[in-house]
Design an enzyme around this catalytic site. Structure first.
Site, PDB file in Angstrom:
ATOM      1  N   ARG A   1      59.551  27.098  53.967  1.00  0.00           N
ATOM      2  CA  ARG A   1      59.974  28.238  54.764  1.00  0.00           C
ATOM      3  C   ARG A   1      60.767  29.241  53.930  1.00  0.00           C
ATOM      4  O   ARG A   1      60.695  30.426  54.137  1.00  0.00           O
ATOM      5  CB  ARG A   1      60.825  27.749  55.935  1.00  0.00           C
ATOM      6  CG  ARG A   1      61.241  28.869  56.864  1.00  0.00           C
ATOM      7  CD  ARG A   1      62.165  28.385  57.974  1.00  0.00           C
ATOM      8  NE  ARG A   1      61.735  27.114  58.511  1.00  0.00           N
ATOM      9  CZ  ARG A   1      62.387  26.477  59.480  1.00  0.00           C
ATOM     10  NH1 ARG A   1      63.455  26.987  60.011  1.00  0.00           N
ATOM     11  NH2 ARG A   1      61.969  25.313  59.905  1.00  0.00           N
ATOM     12  N   TYR A   2      61.598  28.726  53.018  1.00  0.00           N
ATOM     13  CA  TYR A   2      62.407  29.581  52.156  1.00  0.00           C
ATOM     14  C   TYR A   2      61.796  29.546  50.754  1.00  0.00           C
ATOM     15  O   TYR A   2      61.255  28.527  50.356  1.00  0.00           O
ATOM     16  CB  TYR A   2      63.845  29.051  52.105  1.00  0.00           C
ATOM     17  CG  TYR A   2      64.490  28.899  53.456  1.00  0.00           C
ATOM     18  CD1 TYR A   2      64.865  30.021  54.190  1.00  0.00           C
ATOM     19  CD2 TYR A   2      64.716  27.643  54.001  1.00  0.00           C
ATOM     20  CE1 TYR A   2      65.468  29.879  55.436  1.00  0.00           C
ATOM     21  CE2 TYR A   2      65.323  27.502  55.247  1.00  0.00           C
ATOM     22  CZ  TYR A   2      65.694  28.618  55.958  1.00  0.00           C
ATOM     23  OH  TYR A   2      66.287  28.468  57.181  1.00  0.00           O
TER      24      TYR A   2
ATOM     25  N   ARG B   1      63.018  26.493  48.171  1.00  0.00           N
ATOM     26  CA  ARG B   1      63.187  25.089  48.536  1.00  0.00           C
ATOM     27  C   ARG B   1      62.175  24.659  49.597  1.00  0.00           C
ATOM     28  O   ARG B   1      61.766  25.474  50.429  1.00  0.00           O
ATOM     29  CB  ARG B   1      64.609  24.792  49.013  1.00  0.00           C
ATOM     30  CG  ARG B   1      65.119  25.662  50.141  1.00  0.00           C
ATOM     31  CD  ARG B   1      66.659  25.780  50.031  1.00  0.00           C
ATOM     32  NE  ARG B   1      67.279  26.372  51.217  1.00  0.00           N
ATOM     33  CZ  ARG B   1      67.362  27.685  51.427  1.00  0.00           C
ATOM     34  NH1 ARG B   1      66.815  28.547  50.595  1.00  0.00           N
ATOM     35  NH2 ARG B   1      67.977  28.151  52.503  1.00  0.00           N
TER      36      ARG B   1
ATOM     37  N   CYS C   1      62.578   6.658  61.662  1.00  0.00           N
ATOM     38  CA  CYS C   1      64.021   6.628  61.405  1.00  0.00           C
ATOM     39  C   CYS C   1      64.552   5.231  61.731  1.00  0.00           C
ATOM     40  O   CYS C   1      63.912   4.477  62.454  1.00  0.00           O
ATOM     41  CB  CYS C   1      64.755   7.626  62.298  1.00  0.00           C
ATOM     42  SG  CYS C   1      64.246   9.330  62.058  1.00  0.00           S
TER      43      CYS C   1
ATOM     44  N   CYS D   1      67.660   9.385  67.807  1.00  0.00           N
ATOM     45  CA  CYS D   1      68.678  10.112  68.547  1.00  0.00           C
ATOM     46  C   CYS D   1      68.006  10.784  69.743  1.00  0.00           C
ATOM     47  O   CYS D   1      66.925  11.352  69.603  1.00  0.00           O
ATOM     48  CB  CYS D   1      69.310  11.167  67.649  1.00  0.00           C
ATOM     49  SG  CYS D   1      69.779  10.492  66.038  1.00  0.00           S
TER      50      CYS D   1
ATOM     51  N   CYS E   1      66.999  14.539  69.255  1.00  0.00           N
ATOM     52  CA  CYS E   1      66.368  14.888  67.975  1.00  0.00           C
ATOM     53  C   CYS E   1      65.489  16.124  68.086  1.00  0.00           C
ATOM     54  O   CYS E   1      64.689  16.250  69.007  1.00  0.00           O
ATOM     55  CB  CYS E   1      65.523  13.718  67.486  1.00  0.00           C
ATOM     56  SG  CYS E   1      64.599  14.105  65.997  1.00  0.00           S
TER      57      CYS E   1
ATOM     58  N   ARG F   1      63.097  16.835  66.141  1.00  0.00           N
ATOM     59  CA  ARG F   1      61.705  16.497  65.842  1.00  0.00           C
ATOM     60  C   ARG F   1      61.253  15.331  66.712  1.00  0.00           C
ATOM     61  O   ARG F   1      60.427  14.530  66.299  1.00  0.00           O
ATOM     62  CB  ARG F   1      61.558  16.116  64.364  1.00  0.00           C
ATOM     63  CG  ARG F   1      61.838  17.246  63.429  1.00  0.00           C
ATOM     64  CD  ARG F   1      61.158  17.063  62.081  1.00  0.00           C
ATOM     65  NE  ARG F   1      61.522  18.186  61.239  1.00  0.00           N
ATOM     66  CZ  ARG F   1      62.434  18.137  60.260  1.00  0.00           C
ATOM     67  NH1 ARG F   1      63.041  17.008  59.976  1.00  0.00           N
ATOM     68  NH2 ARG F   1      62.711  19.211  59.574  1.00  0.00           N
TER      69      ARG F   1
ATOM     70  N   ASP G   1      68.933  22.342  68.831  1.00  0.00           N
ATOM     71  CA  ASP G   1      67.594  22.930  68.917  1.00  0.00           C
ATOM     72  C   ASP G   1      66.977  22.645  70.283  1.00  0.00           C
ATOM     73  O   ASP G   1      67.321  21.668  70.939  1.00  0.00           O
ATOM     74  CB  ASP G   1      66.692  22.356  67.818  1.00  0.00           C
ATOM     75  CG  ASP G   1      67.139  22.799  66.431  1.00  0.00           C
ATOM     76  OD1 ASP G   1      67.469  23.990  66.279  1.00  0.00           O
ATOM     77  OD2 ASP G   1      67.159  21.954  65.519  1.00  0.00           O
TER      78      ASP G   1
ATOM     79  N   ASP H   1      69.082  27.420  64.221  1.00  0.00           N
ATOM     80  CA  ASP H   1      67.738  27.505  63.662  1.00  0.00           C
ATOM     81  C   ASP H   1      66.929  28.323  64.667  1.00  0.00           C
ATOM     82  O   ASP H   1      66.698  27.874  65.794  1.00  0.00           O
ATOM     83  CB  ASP H   1      67.161  26.093  63.473  1.00  0.00           C
ATOM     84  CG  ASP H   1      66.183  26.047  62.314  1.00  0.00           C
ATOM     85  OD1 ASP H   1      65.423  27.025  62.150  1.00  0.00           O
ATOM     86  OD2 ASP H   1      66.182  25.047  61.584  1.00  0.00           O
TER      87      ASP H   1
ATOM     88  N   LYS I   1      67.202  29.352  59.564  1.00  0.00           N
ATOM     89  CA  LYS I   1      68.578  29.116  60.015  1.00  0.00           C
ATOM     90  C   LYS I   1      69.475  30.298  59.667  1.00  0.00           C
ATOM     91  O   LYS I   1      69.367  30.847  58.574  1.00  0.00           O
ATOM     92  CB  LYS I   1      69.141  27.886  59.303  1.00  0.00           C
ATOM     93  CG  LYS I   1      68.484  26.584  59.670  1.00  0.00           C
ATOM     94  CD  LYS I   1      69.262  25.444  59.009  1.00  0.00           C
ATOM     95  CE  LYS I   1      68.496  24.138  59.020  1.00  0.00           C
ATOM     96  NZ  LYS I   1      67.288  24.161  58.165  1.00  0.00           N
TER      97      LYS I   1
HETATM   98  C1  LIG Z   1      66.972  23.510  57.158  1.00  0.00           C
HETATM   99  C2  LIG Z   1      65.869  23.752  56.256  1.00  0.00           C
HETATM  100  C3  LIG Z   1      66.082  23.894  54.881  1.00  0.00           C
HETATM  101  C4  LIG Z   1      67.456  23.808  54.260  1.00  0.00           C
HETATM  102  O1  LIG Z   1      68.226  24.919  54.576  1.00  0.00           O
HETATM  103  P1  LIG Z   1      69.651  25.083  53.911  1.00  0.00           P
HETATM  104  O2  LIG Z   1      70.221  26.268  54.605  1.00  0.00           O
HETATM  105  O3  LIG Z   1      69.442  25.301  52.439  1.00  0.00           O
HETATM  106  O4  LIG Z   1      70.410  23.826  54.173  1.00  0.00           O
HETATM  107  C5  LIG Z   1      65.001  24.139  54.080  1.00  0.00           C
HETATM  108  N1  LIG Z   1      63.753  24.249  54.583  1.00  0.00           N
HETATM  109  C6  LIG Z   1      63.521  24.108  55.893  1.00  0.00           C
HETATM  110  C7  LIG Z   1      62.137  24.215  56.383  1.00  0.00           C
HETATM  111  C8  LIG Z   1      64.569  23.852  56.774  1.00  0.00           C
HETATM  112  O5  LIG Z   1      64.331  23.708  58.085  1.00  0.00           O
HETATM  113  S1  SF4 Z   2      68.015  13.464  64.525  1.00  0.00           S
HETATM  114 FE1  SF4 Z   2      65.838  12.819  64.591  1.00  0.00          FE
HETATM  115  S2  SF4 Z   2      65.205  12.745  62.453  1.00  0.00           S
HETATM  116 FE2  SF4 Z   2      67.449  12.679  62.474  1.00  0.00          FE
HETATM  117  S3  SF4 Z   2      67.982  10.478  62.521  1.00  0.00           S
HETATM  118 FE3  SF4 Z   2      67.973  11.203  64.621  1.00  0.00          FE
HETATM  119  S4  SF4 Z   2      65.894  10.706  65.318  1.00  0.00           S
HETATM  120 FE4  SF4 Z   2      65.808  10.667  63.072  1.00  0.00          FE
END
Ligand SMILES: *Cc1c(COP(=O)(O)O)cnc(C)c1O
Ligand code: SF4
Length: 352
Positions: free
Chosen positions: A95-96, A99, A108, A112, A115, A117, A276, A313, A320
């Site tokens: 996305r960025y 990174r 996991c 949670c 979560c 995801r 989220d 986000d 974010k």
């Molecule tokens: C959260 C996230 C990151 C990391 O973001 P930082 O602001 O550097 O912590 C990188 N890529 C994706 C897709 C993310 O969701």
């Molecule tokens: S927030 Fe989601 S991805 Fe993170 S530890 Fe909990 S269940 Fe796993």
């Protein structure tokens, strides 16, 4: 109050929740639909930290399924932060520019209830197979802009030390990868996971950072403290990320206790996430105004080292951004600045 069975095992379903005394038989029918949609998993370590089988218990609330998860609220999304939109190859979210997320597994140690995801974790296609992983690594190798690789998931520390060491070695061979960041809940969910073999798997050429997901001071047991110190003593910087959760940590006392405890253990609070919009999570939601007020209260109370950045986000993949309180009003050359007591002061910007 000790209806609990103290013979803790990893809990993965309703029957086991019932045996452990965390759910009673008359809740079984109402929760069946919940556990069908969203996986359950509670480690013995976490189970041992639950004091009362009640949503007011901050550990119980984070892990034990609730019928409130069946409520559908407008605006909730299956892919709340748009990971799929930015998936370049299986397992890579880019996305960025500098990174990527590398998601080698979708499982996991714990699940949670809030979560982001939650519709991905713990379902079919649990991990990348060898070919998919090779393709993901190739993408990183072929994209020189990638400076940092963030191992996420799922929880990357679900992988064996052997597999993890393999991934670390492959990434170390890519000269433009300077930083590897590991997003994990394992040191909190299963502190024994922070083993000598893990530490040695993390001893590679790029700088390795570990970012631990932790939301409440009660999660930080003596074993958890020991795990943190093993990582830090090995020269690995450890940061934390937390999620602002109604009924769990949405008060200044809890947040300040959490952040101070982390800093005293050499863990630097990094992000406080606004929740989220994943499905069935409305009962955990605080307003942004409340989050900002809490951040403002912390700013007046605790060391600057203890302050995370409050982050949103943006839904559907826009990334974010910080959404903390602002202390500056006006503009151009004439500002008003808010101090920690809530008083405004004039500030003339004489530069430019
Ligand atoms: C959260 C996230 C990151 C990391 O973001 P930082 O602001 O550097 O912590 C990188 N890529 C994706 C897709 C993310 O969701
Ligand atoms: S927030 Fe989601 S991805 Fe993170 S530890 Fe909990 S269940 Fe796993």
């Amino acid at each position: 109050m000790t209806a609990f069975n103290r013979d803790f095992r990893t809990i993965k379903n309703l029957a086991e929740l019932e045996v452990a005394g965390l759910v009673n038989s008359n809740e079984r029918e109402r929760l069946a639909g919940v556990v069908e949609n969203f996986n359950t998993r509670i480690t013995p370590h976490v189970q041992n930290l639950i004091e009362t089988a009640d949503v007011r218990d901050p550990i119980f609330a984070q892990y034990v399924p609730s019928e409130l998860e069946l409520l559908a609220t407008p605006g909730e999304l299956a892919d709340p932060i748009g990971d799929d939109i930015h998936e370049k190859v299986e397992g890579i979210t880019h996305r960025y520019p500098d990174r990527v997320l590398l998601k080698a597994t979708h499982t996991c140690q714990v699940y949670c209830r809030f979560c982001f995801r939650r519709e991905k974790v713990g379902h079919a296609d649990e991990a990348l197979d060898a070919d998919e992983l090779a393709a993901a690594i190739s993408y990183i190798r072929d994209t020189p802009e990638i400076w940092e690789v963030i191992l996420s998931g799922g929880d990357p520390l679900v992988l064996s030390d052997r597999r993890l060491a393999l991934i670390m070695a492959e990434l170390s061979d890519i000269p433009h990868v300077q930083v590897i960041r590991i997003h994990t809940r394992a040191p909190v969910a299963d502190p024994a996971r922070v083993s000598v073999d893990l530490i040695s798997a993390l001893n590679v050429r790029p700088a390795v950072y570990v970012v631990v997901h932790v939301n409440h001071p009660k999660e930080i047991s003596e074993d958890v403290k020991l795990g943190f110190s093993k990582l830090v003593d090995a020269g690995i910087p450890v940061l934390s990320q937390s999620v602002l959760l109604k009924g769990v940590n949405n008060n200044a006392e809890t947040l300040s206790a959490l952040m101070k405890l982390l800093v005293s253990l050499r863990v630097k609070p990094y992000y406080l996430h606004h929740l989220d919009k994943a499905k069935g999570t409305e009962h955990f939601r605080c307003s942004i105004a409340e989050g900002q007020q809490l951040m403002q209260a912390l700013r007046g109370q605790v060391s600057g080292l203890c302050l995370p950045t409050y982050m949103l986000d943006i839904p559907e993949g826009f990334g974010k951004v910080p959404i903390g309180p602002t202390y500056l009003q006006g503009g151009e050359t004439q500002y008003r600045v808010l101090d920690i007591h809530g008083d405004l002061h004039d500030y003339v910007d004489s530069a430019g």
